[in-house]
Design a protein around this motif. Structure first.
Motif, PDB file in Angstrom:
ATOM      1  N   THR A 166     -11.548  -1.762   1.832  1.00 29.35           N
ATOM      2  CA  THR A 166     -11.508  -0.313   2.014  1.00 29.35           C
ATOM      3  C   THR A 166     -10.259   0.013   2.834  1.00 29.35           C
ATOM      4  OG1 THR A 166     -12.971  -0.568   3.930  1.00 29.35           O
ATOM      5  CG2 THR A 166     -13.988   0.047   1.839  1.00 29.35           C
ATOM      6  N   PRO A 203      -3.928   2.622  -2.509  1.00 27.05           N
ATOM      7  CA  PRO A 203      -5.302   2.881  -2.974  1.00 27.05           C
ATOM      8  C   PRO A 203      -5.381   2.807  -4.499  1.00 27.05           C
ATOM      9  CG  PRO A 203      -4.537   4.578  -1.442  1.00 27.05           C
ATOM     10  CD  PRO A 203      -3.336   3.801  -1.872  1.00 27.05           C
ATOM     11  N   TYR A 245      -8.996   2.865  -6.128  1.00 21.83           N
ATOM     12  CA  TYR A 245     -10.304   3.262  -6.652  1.00 21.83           C
ATOM     13  C   TYR A 245     -11.121   3.978  -5.586  1.00 21.83           C
ATOM     14  CZ  TYR A 245     -14.652   3.122  -9.302  1.00 21.83           C
ATOM     15  OH  TYR A 245     -15.782   3.488  -9.984  1.00 21.83           O
ATOM     16  N   TYR A 246     -11.732   5.093  -6.009  1.00 15.26           N
ATOM     17  CA  TYR A 246     -12.681   5.803  -5.149  1.00 15.26           C
ATOM     18  C   TYR A 246     -14.088   5.393  -5.576  1.00 15.26           C
ATOM     19  CZ  TYR A 246      -8.692   8.777  -4.011  1.00 15.26           C
ATOM     20  OH  TYR A 246      -7.460   9.247  -3.607  1.00 15.26           O
ATOM     21  N   GLU A 247     -14.817   4.767  -4.660  1.00 20.09           N
ATOM     22  CA  GLU A 247     -16.145   4.248  -4.975  1.00 20.09           C
ATOM     23  C   GLU A 247     -17.222   5.048  -4.238  1.00 20.09           C
ATOM     24  OE1 GLU A 247     -18.445  -0.034  -5.148  1.00 20.09           O
ATOM     25  OE2 GLU A 247     -17.140   0.386  -3.437  1.00 20.09           O
ATOM     26  N   SER A 289     -17.461   8.778  -0.549  1.00 22.76           N
ATOM     27  CA  SER A 289     -16.906   7.602  -1.230  1.00 22.76           C
ATOM     28  C   SER A 289     -16.064   6.731  -0.311  1.00 22.76           C
ATOM     29  CB  SER A 289     -16.038   8.042  -2.419  1.00 22.76           C
ATOM     30  OG  SER A 289     -16.758   8.848  -3.308  1.00 22.76           O
ATOM     31  N   ARG A 290     -15.945   5.472  -0.730  1.00 20.07           N
ATOM     32  CA  ARG A 290     -15.030   4.538  -0.066  1.00 20.07           C
ATOM     33  C   ARG A 290     -13.745   4.479  -0.881  1.00 20.07           C
ATOM     34  NH1 ARG A 290     -17.881  -1.080   1.038  1.00 20.07           N
ATOM     35  NH2 ARG A 290     -17.760  -1.264  -1.226  1.00 20.07           N
ATOM     36  N   GLU A 291     -12.619   4.456  -0.199  1.00 20.35           N
ATOM     37  CA  GLU A 291     -11.326   4.301  -0.862  1.00 20.35           C
ATOM     38  C   GLU A 291     -10.942   2.822  -0.798  1.00 20.35           C
ATOM     39  OE1 GLU A 291      -7.492   7.036  -0.762  1.00 20.35           O
ATOM     40  OE2 GLU A 291      -7.521   5.678   0.969  1.00 20.35           O
ATOM     41  N   THR A 306     -14.529   6.596 -13.325  1.00 20.31           N
ATOM     42  CA  THR A 306     -13.732   7.027 -12.169  1.00 20.31           C
ATOM     43  C   THR A 306     -14.240   8.376 -11.664  1.00 20.31           C
ATOM     44  OG1 THR A 306     -12.091   8.053 -13.624  1.00 20.31           O
ATOM     45  CG2 THR A 306     -11.682   5.783 -12.926  1.00 20.31           C
ATOM     46  N   SER A 322     -13.267  11.944  -9.124  1.00 20.10           N
ATOM     47  CA  SER A 322     -12.208  12.733  -8.488  1.00 20.10           C
ATOM     48  C   SER A 322     -12.753  13.669  -7.405  1.00 20.10           C
ATOM     49  CB  SER A 322     -11.440  13.548  -9.537  1.00 20.10           C
ATOM     50  OG  SER A 322     -12.318  14.361 -10.275  1.00 20.10           O
ATOM     51  N   VAL A 369     -14.420  13.758  -4.634  1.00 21.83           N
ATOM     52  CA  VAL A 369     -14.940  12.832  -3.628  1.00 21.83           C
ATOM     53  C   VAL A 369     -14.532  13.257  -2.223  1.00 21.83           C
ATOM     54  CG1 VAL A 369     -14.905  10.875  -5.225  1.00 21.83           C
ATOM     55  CG2 VAL A 369     -12.914  11.316  -3.772  1.00 21.83           C
ATOM     56  N   ILE A 405     -13.665  11.122   1.190  1.00 20.78           N
ATOM     57  CA  ILE A 405     -13.459   9.756   1.668  1.00 20.78           C
ATOM     58  C   ILE A 405     -14.120   9.549   3.029  1.00 20.78           C
ATOM     59  CG2 ILE A 405     -11.764   7.978   2.232  1.00 20.78           C
ATOM     60  CD1 ILE A 405     -11.861   8.897  -0.721  1.00 20.78           C
TER      61      ILE A 405
END
Length: 305
Positions: free
Chosen positions: A147, A159, A161-163, A263-265, A296, A298, A300, A302
């Motif tokens: 992260t 970065p 992926y935004y999870e 979300s986690r980046e 994916t 968008s 989000v 963080i």
């Protein structure tokens, strides 16, 4: 004095003519003449006698030209040495990935990585983000996948992926509107969390803005926490990539939070000016490609851990 200027001198010495030398060097005749003159002014000597037709080198010019040939040969050797050194360096790839990405992200790209870099010795380290950053700082590993850390001048962070974080709610605890799940509406005493203060737990603490959770069950195994939740022991939080690996019957008890999705980046992190930057960027592209079939997001928000 530059290698380019020395090459211009050698070209003129060979052709004895400014126009031919300029053509051989693929520049204009005035440019070549100017550069040679600048070199002569810097050295304080005349390398060529321009009154002669064809042009001839002066006595000191002959000595300098012989030395210039040595310098250019040595510069070529240095370039070859750098290329060979880089090839040797890139044969050993050491990288780290954080615990909470080991079971989900790593399997998506690891085989492709080994296949693409089949002539390299790949060494993997799995640890917490803090310990991986320390190893990166000590040059024990080349890059890490984790992260996104707080910005540091010496690091390059990309970065990719935004999870989103999701919540597992067993049926007996579904006593609120599941269409709008706000973190501040959840009874955190019902949430099972990892024992260790790892990256995921830090994100969970930030998400709910509290440290008051169900700590009766002490384990760091995310799958254990999930199964306990599915069987009614409490709620639990899991990352989206972990959700993706679940069977359909288990997914029915996993819910999204309201938008914007907390979300986690996830980023790839390495030192600026790393000799392995080209290889690392190739690996970065490989990882991005491995995620093409993954959904994916968008919208989000963080969560920094």
């Amino acid at each position: 004095m530059t290698i380019t200027q020395l090459n211009y001198v050698l070209a003129l010495d060979k052709s004895k003519n400014f126009t031919k030398a300029a053509k051989a060097c693929k520049i204009s005749q005035p440019s070549l003449s100017t550069q040679i003159q600048k070199l002569e002014e810097e050295l304080g000597v005349e390398i060529f006698d321009r009154t002669k037709k064809p042009i001839k080198s002066t006595e000191i010019g002959k000595i300098l030209i012989n030395q210039f040939k040595v310098i250019i040969d040595e510069s070529s050797n240095v370039s070859e040495l750098i290329i060979k050194s880089k090839e040797k360096i890139n044969k050993n790839i050491k990288f780290g990935i954080s615990y909470t990405l080991e079971a989900t992200l790593l399997p998506l790209f690891y085989e492709s990585l080994v296949s693409k870099f089949n002539n390299s010795n790949i060494k993997l380290t799995i640890n917490s983000k803090d310990k991986l950053l320390k190893k990166l700082n000590n040059n024990e590993i080349d890059f890490i996948i984790t992260t996104t850390p707080r910005l540091k001048k010496e690091l390059k962070v990309i970065p990719f992926y935004y999870e989103p974080l999701m919540i597992v709610i067993p049926k007996k605890l579904q006593n609120f509107d599941l269409k709008i799940i706000e973190p501040n509406k959840i009874n955190t005493n019902e949430i099972l969390v990892p024992k260790k203060n790892n990256d995921l737990k830090k994100s969970i603490i930030k998400l709910f803005n509290t440290k008051k959770f169900n700590t009766k069950i002490k384990t760091d195994n995310l799958e254990t926490l999930l199964n306990l939740s599915l069987n009614g022991a409490g709620m639990s939080v899991l990352p989206y990539l972990f959700f993706e690996s679940l069977r359909d019957e288990k997914k029915s008890l996993v819910f999204n939070f309201s938008n914007p999705l907390p979300s986690r980046e996830i980023s790839i992190v390495f030192k600026k000016n790393s000799l392995k930057e080209d290889s690392i960027l190739n690996i970065f592209q490989l990882i991005k490609k491995s995620l093409k079939h993954i959904r994916t997001f968008s919208d989000v928000k963080i969560i920094e851990d």
